[in-house]
Scaffold this motif. Structure first.
Motif, short mmCIF file in Angstrom:
data_model
loop_
_atom_site.label_atom_id
_atom_site.label_comp_id
_atom_site.label_asym_id
_atom_site.label_seq_id
_atom_site.Cartn_x
_atom_site.Cartn_y
_atom_site.Cartn_z
N PHE A 272 0.87 -1.17 0.00
CA PHE A 272 0.00 0.00 0.00
C PHE A 272 0.90 1.22 0.00
CE2 PHE A 272 -2.74 3.24 1.72
CZ PHE A 272 -4.00 2.94 1.24
N ASN A 273 0.94 1.93 -1.13
CA ASN A 273 1.88 3.04 -1.31
C ASN A 273 1.25 4.37 -0.86
OD1 ASN A 273 3.61 1.17 -2.52
ND2 ASN A 273 2.79 1.59 -4.56
N ILE A 274 1.88 5.00 0.12
CA ILE A 274 1.39 6.28 0.63
C ILE A 274 2.46 7.35 0.41
CG2 ILE A 274 0.51 7.55 2.62
CD1 ILE A 274 -0.28 4.93 3.89
N LEU A 275 2.05 8.48 -0.15
CA LEU A 275 2.95 9.62 -0.32
C LEU A 275 2.49 10.75 0.59
CD1 LEU A 275 5.07 11.43 -1.77
CD2 LEU A 275 3.31 11.88 -3.53
N ILE A 276 3.43 11.34 1.33
CA ILE A 276 3.14 12.46 2.20
C ILE A 276 4.06 13.62 1.85
CG2 ILE A 276 2.96 13.28 4.58
CD1 ILE A 276 3.28 9.61 4.19
N PHE A 277 3.49 14.76 1.51
CA PHE A 277 4.33 15.92 1.27
C PHE A 277 3.54 17.18 1.61
CE2 PHE A 277 2.10 15.46 -2.72
CZ PHE A 277 1.92 16.74 -3.20
N GLY A 278 4.28 18.23 1.99
CA GLY A 278 3.59 19.44 2.40
C GLY A 278 4.31 20.72 2.09
N GLY A 279 5.43 20.65 1.39
CA GLY A 279 6.16 21.87 1.10
C GLY A 279 6.86 22.39 2.35
N SER A 280 7.65 23.43 2.19
CA SER A 280 8.46 23.94 3.30
C SER A 280 7.60 24.46 4.45
CB SER A 280 9.38 25.06 2.80
OG SER A 280 8.62 26.13 2.27
N GLN A 281 6.38 24.93 4.13
CA GLN A 281 5.54 25.47 5.18
C GLN A 281 4.73 24.41 5.90
OE1 GLN A 281 3.65 29.47 4.27
NE2 GLN A 281 3.92 28.70 2.20
N GLY A 282 4.59 23.24 5.31
CA GLY A 282 3.68 22.27 5.90
C GLY A 282 4.26 20.94 6.29
N ALA A 283 5.53 20.71 6.03
CA ALA A 283 6.09 19.39 6.25
C ALA A 283 6.24 19.05 7.73
CB ALA A 283 7.44 19.27 5.55
N ALA A 344 1.95 9.50 -9.15
CA ALA A 344 1.30 8.53 -10.04
C ALA A 344 1.44 7.10 -9.53
CB ALA A 344 1.89 8.65 -11.44
N ASN A 345 2.51 6.81 -8.80
CA ASN A 345 2.74 5.45 -8.29
C ASN A 345 2.21 5.25 -6.88
OD1 ASN A 345 4.08 4.29 -10.57
ND2 ASN A 345 5.88 5.53 -10.08
N SER A 346 1.45 6.22 -6.38
CA SER A 346 0.90 6.14 -5.02
C SER A 346 -0.56 5.72 -5.05
CB SER A 346 1.01 7.51 -4.33
OG SER A 346 2.36 7.91 -4.24
N HIS A 347 -0.96 4.99 -4.01
CA HIS A 347 -2.37 4.62 -3.85
C HIS A 347 -3.13 5.71 -3.09
CE1 HIS A 347 -0.46 0.48 -4.21
NE2 HIS A 347 -1.29 0.56 -5.24
N LEU A 348 -2.42 6.47 -2.26
CA LEU A 348 -3.03 7.54 -1.48
C LEU A 348 -2.00 8.64 -1.26
CD1 LEU A 348 -5.33 8.69 0.34
CD2 LEU A 348 -4.28 7.43 2.24
N VAL A 349 -2.44 9.89 -1.40
CA VAL A 349 -1.57 11.03 -1.17
C VAL A 349 -2.12 11.82 0.02
CG1 VAL A 349 -0.65 13.19 -2.11
CG2 VAL A 349 -0.94 11.19 -3.60
N ILE A 350 -1.24 12.18 0.94
CA ILE A 350 -1.60 13.03 2.08
C ILE A 350 -0.79 14.31 1.94
CG2 ILE A 350 -1.64 13.27 4.59
CD1 ILE A 350 -1.64 10.19 4.74
N ARG A 366 -5.38 11.09 -8.52
CA ARG A 366 -5.05 10.27 -7.35
C ARG A 366 -5.88 10.71 -6.14
NH1 ARG A 366 -3.64 7.91 -10.96
NH2 ARG A 366 -1.65 6.85 -11.40
N PRO A 367 -6.34 9.74 -5.33
CA PRO A 367 -7.12 10.07 -4.13
C PRO A 367 -6.22 10.69 -3.07
CG PRO A 367 -6.64 7.72 -4.19
CD PRO A 367 -6.13 8.29 -5.49
N SER A 368 -6.81 11.55 -2.25
CA SER A 368 -5.98 12.27 -1.30
C SER A 368 -6.72 12.59 -0.01
CB SER A 368 -5.45 13.57 -1.91
OG SER A 368 -6.52 14.40 -2.32
N ILE A 369 -5.94 12.78 1.04
CA ILE A 369 -6.40 13.41 2.27
C ILE A 369 -5.70 14.76 2.32
CG2 ILE A 369 -6.39 13.32 4.79
CD1 ILE A 369 -6.36 10.28 4.60
N LEU A 370 -6.47 15.84 2.26
CA LEU A 370 -5.90 17.17 2.18
C LEU A 370 -6.06 17.89 3.52
CD1 LEU A 370 -7.14 18.28 -1.36
CD2 LEU A 370 -4.92 17.31 -0.72
N VAL A 371 -4.94 18.43 4.00
CA VAL A 371 -4.90 19.17 5.26
C VAL A 371 -4.45 20.59 4.93
CG1 VAL A 371 -4.06 19.22 7.63
CG2 VAL A 371 -4.22 17.02 6.40
N PRO A 372 -5.39 21.51 4.71
CA PRO A 372 -5.01 22.87 4.29
C PRO A 372 -4.11 23.55 5.32
CG PRO A 372 -7.36 22.51 4.01
CD PRO A 372 -6.84 21.36 4.78
#
Length: 453
Positions: A272-283, A344-350, A366-372
């Motif tokens: 189950f491939n999960i990608l998490i990224f948030g940029g410099s302000q959110g990581a 593209a290779n992730s099953h879920l992006v956060i 791609r499906p995502s969980i978005l945390v503004p």
């Protein structure tokens, strides 16, 4: 032109200008090689390639006497002068703030305009110049810019002085470059060049990436010729409806390539491939919350996880150690150059809900969980996330309500329901605008036409 006795042969290269021609210099080399070969077959024709800095000369009795040709203009004329001539140059100035959210769509437009043989220059600030080596522009210019912070008189005075310096510098650049149009992508660094352009009567457009009109674009909206939007409805544009053109948010070529990879739901046996990224302000938030949430799963569930996470340099080791302690396979880095491919290779992006993030998620699908980002100006990220949530493409989770337990619950529900992930992926793909860059480039060409009329 040459003397009366010397005919002139004009060869027009298949490019917009000499600068474009030089950027494809290998084509010029191939052209010269073919020309040289033809000359040798004609027993050393006298040639002078003007404009290339290269001269080839010899004698050909057939051409000089007119033998073997029915053209009277080639009889007894002596050496032939071959001059390369360029069509009128078309050039556009782009202006963008120094963050990825502003620069990535500008980058995408620059790529598309290059395909149309339109020369691109970029005006940005000191932050944006760090992209200068990679940005597809002829030249990257810097002008002074400042963000309006508070109402302190001294701060406002300093900002005003910086703005005046920026406008003066931008006017000089624009008078020198003479662009046929200018496109601003938001951020305070766009204010000086866009104001200077309107003073010089250069056709202009803004591109708004978010669902809420940004503060810099709000300052400029009344002055520009047109406004392009990433969303069909943008808060803050009611007074400028006549200027608005819905284009979508342009994405780079690397994103379009990644969008060709179809979504495959995770098999029940994993991984189950999960990608998490948030940029410099959110990581930082994700570095604190996601490893802790995933560690609450059973050993069997954790063994199925394959995590790729962006983290700040100062957080790298502790995030890696947290995943290692939980027995979760992970790759943790501060930056991923191939992020669209990883998406593209992730099953879920956060992740956060910045304009570029939401554009890339929907184009790739791609499906995502978005945390503004909770402190984003005008809640632009919250509005972006709501758009995806309403479309069924994402789960919106506000940071103030997101505990470790709740995050673990949300991820767990998706982990146990791959069919729902597939539906979310399809929903994301359905609202993506892979042709946004084409639409925006068409608008640019319309503006250029106004310049010439």
């Amino acid at each position: 032109a040459s003397s009366d006795a010397d005919p002139v042969i004009l060869l027009s290269p298949a490019c917009a200008s000499y600068d474009q021609y030089k950027s494809f210099e290998h084509r010029g080399d191939h052209f010269r090689a073919l020309f040289k070969s033809a000359a040798e077959q004609q027993e050393q024709v006298p040639l002078s390639l003007e404009g290339e800095g290269a001269t080839r000369t010899a004698a050909d009795p057939k051409l000089s006497s007119g033998e073997g040709t029915s053209s009277p203009s080639l009889k007894k004329t002596g050496p032939i002068t071959v001059t390369t001539a360029s069509p009128p140059t078309r050039n556009v100035m782009l202006s963008a703030g120094g963050t990825g959210g502003h620069l990535f769509p500008a980058f995408a437009l620059a790529q598309e305009l290059a395909r149309r043989n339109i020369i691109v220059d970029l005006i940005t600030d000191m932050r944006g110049d760090r992209y200068g080596h990679d940005f597809p522009a002829r030249k990257v210019y810097q002008v002074p810019a400042a963000t309006v912070k508070g109402r302190n008189p001294f701060s406002l005075a300093s900002t005003g002085i910086t703005l005046a310096r920026g406008i003066s510098a931008a006017r000089k650049i624009l008078k020198s470059v003479k662009p046929h149009a200018i496109i601003g992508f938001g951020g305070y660094p766009t204010v000086p060049p866009m104001l200077a352009a309107t003073m010089l009567k250069i056709p202009s457009a803004l591109h708004e990436q978010n669902a809420v009109l940004g503060r810099a674009n709000t300052m400029l909206a009344k002055r520009v010729t047109a406004i392009a939007t990433s969303f069909e409805s943008v808060t803050g544009l009611d007074a400028q409806k006549a200027k608005v053109r819905f284009t979508g948010n342009p994405v780079r070529d690397i994103v379009i390539a990644a969008s060709q990879i179809p979504y495959a739901p995770p098999p029940t046996s994993g991984p189950f491939n999960i990608l998490i990224f948030g940029g410099s302000q959110g990581a930082r938030f994700f570095s604190d919350s996601v490893p802790a949430a995933l560690a609450t799963y059973s050993p069997a569930a954790r063994a199925l996880l394959r995590v790729v996470q962006q983290a700040r340099d100062e957080d790298l080791e502790r995030v890696k150690q947290a995943y290692a302690a939980a027995g979760i396979h992970s790759v943790v880095e501060p930056f991923f150059a191939n992020l669209p491919e990883i998406i593209a290779n992730s099953h879920l992006v956060i992740g956060r809900a910045g304009a570029s993030t939401t554009a890339e998620l929907t184009v790739i699908g791609r499906p995502s969980i978005l945390v503004p980002l909770p402190h984003a100006l005008d809640n632009d990220q919250l509005n972006n996330a709501r758009h995806l949530q309403t479309s069924g493409a994402a789960i919106l989770a506000e940071q103030k309500d997101l505990t470790t337990e709740k995050l673990a619950h949300e991820i767990g529900l998706l982990l146990e329901n791959p069919d729902r992930l597939a539906v979310m992926a399809a929903a994301a793909k359905s609202i993506g605008k892979p042709d946004a860059v084409t639409r925006l480039a068409n608008l640019v060409e319309e503006l250029m036409t106004k310049h010439s009329t």
